[in-house]
Design an enzyme around this catalytic site. Structure first.
Site, PDB file in Angstrom:
ATOM      1  N   ARG A   6       0.841  -1.212   0.000  1.00 49.08           N
ATOM      2  CA  ARG A   6       0.000   0.000   0.000  1.00 49.08           C
ATOM      3  C   ARG A   6       0.874   1.259   0.000  1.00 49.08           C
ATOM      4  NH1 ARG A   6      -0.642   4.843   2.193  1.00 49.08           N
ATOM      5  NH2 ARG A   6      -0.012   3.952   4.181  1.00 49.08           N
ATOM      6  N   ASP A   7       1.490   1.569   1.110  1.00 52.13           N
ATOM      7  CA  ASP A   7       2.282   2.810   1.171  1.00 52.13           C
ATOM      8  C   ASP A   7       3.401   2.767   0.135  1.00 52.13           C
ATOM      9  OD1 ASP A   7       3.123   5.268   2.031  1.00 52.13           O
ATOM     10  OD2 ASP A   7       3.574   4.679   4.081  1.00 52.13           O
ATOM     11  N   HIS A  38       6.285   4.718  12.337  1.00 50.68           N
ATOM     12  CA  HIS A  38       6.171   4.604  10.864  1.00 50.68           C
ATOM     13  C   HIS A  38       7.141   5.639  10.291  1.00 50.68           C
ATOM     14  CE1 HIS A  38       3.506   4.234   7.121  1.00 50.68           C
ATOM     15  NE2 HIS A  38       4.215   5.314   6.851  1.00 50.68           N
ATOM     16  N   HIS A  73       9.653   7.136   7.401  1.00 49.47           N
ATOM     17  CA  HIS A  73      10.188   7.206   6.038  1.00 49.47           C
ATOM     18  C   HIS A  73      11.674   7.535   6.163  1.00 49.47           C
ATOM     19  CE1 HIS A  73       6.493   6.921   3.501  1.00 49.47           C
ATOM     20  NE2 HIS A  73       5.970   7.046   4.706  1.00 49.47           N
ATOM     21  N   CYS A  98       4.873   9.413  -0.503  1.00 45.17           N
ATOM     22  CA  CYS A  98       3.465   9.792  -0.414  1.00 45.17           C
ATOM     23  C   CYS A  98       3.148  10.758  -1.544  1.00 45.17           C
ATOM     24  CB  CYS A  98       3.198  10.455   0.943  1.00 45.17           C
ATOM     25  SG  CYS A  98       1.503  11.049   1.086  1.00 45.17           S
ATOM     26  N   ASN A 117       9.322   4.242   2.785  1.00 49.30           N
ATOM     27  CA  ASN A 117       9.459   3.826   4.181  1.00 49.30           C
ATOM     28  C   ASN A 117      10.831   3.186   4.349  1.00 49.30           C
ATOM     29  OD1 ASN A 117       6.396   3.263   3.408  1.00 49.30           O
ATOM     30  ND2 ASN A 117       6.537   3.790   5.568  1.00 49.30           N
TER      31      ASN A 117
END
Ligand SMILES: CC(C)(COP(=O)([O-])OP(=O)([O-])OC[C@H]1O[C@@H](n2cnc3c(N)ncnc32)[C@H](O)[C@@H]1OP(=O)([O-])[O-])[C@@H](O)C(=O)NCCC(=O)NCCSC(=O)C[C@@](C)(O)CC(=O)[O-]
Length: 302
Positions: A16-17, A208, A210, A241, A250
């Site tokens: 997803r990300d 989380h 990055h 993003c 990430n």
């Protein structure tokens, strides 16, 4: 020296990300194969989908197809982002095990990412939270820009604490403290995490990070020192993003697993299978993996 957690949960967010920002369409079959490989590596939680507007994030438009095609392993949580009730209904139909409401500690980012203020987003999430509880689906809250914002710069610690408290009051089972643009450094990480711990149980908070400025592993270590035991990472360091220009992926899962192995912290995940999954998706995308550990292990094997 502070004692570190003996085991941690790694939430794999690559499907997803990691993939949401890819310009070229990644077919649902490739995403499905990636999720299946990650499942076989032993993750307890994989973020596999986002039920968001396809006009805003076109790459996630195949989320329902992916959720329908993956081979689910009992006990594994397959998560989906749900910004509103429309997203929730889609996630429910797709049999998501966990829905993720995603807000921000930055007003400016909230407007850019989900087209509403922080207060409006919380009001919107109330319906999703209530519906998730009624259906017995896990609820996770994600807080973007907790360490800095690409639009407003500094984000006050009070703003982070406030959104953590609001997510807690919505009934979140887990709350992510996200460094969307990868600007945090270890002392800053601890300052933010301490405020989050002031509002929510430490075993429900996740980091989380990055890796834009190469600080993510150091920030994970700083968070381990505070007892945080859930971390998000992305196979091959995929990601970025769409609403945070210049932000890279990430932290790579392979690098996090290598760190945890070295620290003797249990993850339950097979690093070799993750390395293969990282090479698989990198080959598909036609570029080298961003994971240093992944590339080193693959080179050693060759
Ligand atoms: C929240 C909205 C929908 C508001 O967008 P909006 O335009 O204000 O929404 P709206 O309610 O006015 O609806 C407009 C159109 O979108 C449709 N729509 C409305 N909702 C949905 C939905 N759920 N699924 C599919 N379609 C939807 C709706 O049906 C309508 O379609 P139209 O009538 O024009 O054809 C929009 O801003 C959006 O989708 N944003 C998503 C942004 C996003 O996904 N960003 C990336 C994820 S966040 C992130 O990566 C950070 C994180 C979590 O990883 C942590 C970190 O690192 O920081």
């Amino acid at each position: 020296m502070n004692s570190l957690p003996k085991q941690v949960k790694i939430v794999e967010v690559g499907p997803r990300d990691g993939l949401q920002n890819e310009k070229e369409n990644v077919p649902a079959e490739v995403k499905t194969e990636l999720v299946n490989r990650l499942t076989s590596a032993g993750f307890q939680n994989i973020e596999a989908a986002a039920f968001v507007s396809p006009k805003w994030v076109p790459q996630m438009a195949t989320s329902a197809d992916v959720m329908a095609a993956i081979t689910r392993k009992p006990g594994v949580i397959y998560s989906a982002l749900t910004p509103n009730m429309q997203g929730f209904e889609a996630a429910l139909a797709a049999r998501a095990d966990e829905v993720v409401i995603f807000g921000s500690a930055s007003e400016a980012f909230s407007q850019k990412n989900i087209n509403c203020s922080i207060a409006e987003s919380i009001a919107r999430f109330e319906g999703v939270a209530r519906a998730a509880k009624e259906k017995g689906i896990r609820l996770r809250g994600s807080i973007s820009c907790a360490f800095g914002c690409p639009y407003q710069g500094e984000v006050p610690l009070d703003a982070v604490a406030d959104v953590v408290a609001r997510m807690r009051d919505l009934g979140c089972d887990e709350i992510d403290i996200a460094d969307t643009i990868g600007v945090a450094t270890p002392r800053k990480t601890q300052a933010v995490m301490e405020r989050a711990i002031g509002q929510f149980r430490v075993d429900g908070l996740s980091g989380h990070f990055h890796d834009t400025y190469g600080q993510a592993l150091a920030n994970i270590y700083a968070s381990l020192e505070l007892g945080i035991s859930i971390y998000h990472s992305s196979v091959a360091g995929l990601g970025g993003c769409p609403y945070a220009k210049g932000a890279t992926g990430n932290i790579a899962t392979e690098d996090v697993l290598y760190l945890m192995q070295g620290l003797g912290i249990e993850t339950g995940i097979d690093l070799d299978i993750v390395v293969d999954a990282g090479q698989y998706i990198s080959q598909f995308l036609g570029r080298k993996s961003a994971s240093r550990a992944g590339n080193a292990i693959a080179a050693k094997r060759a």
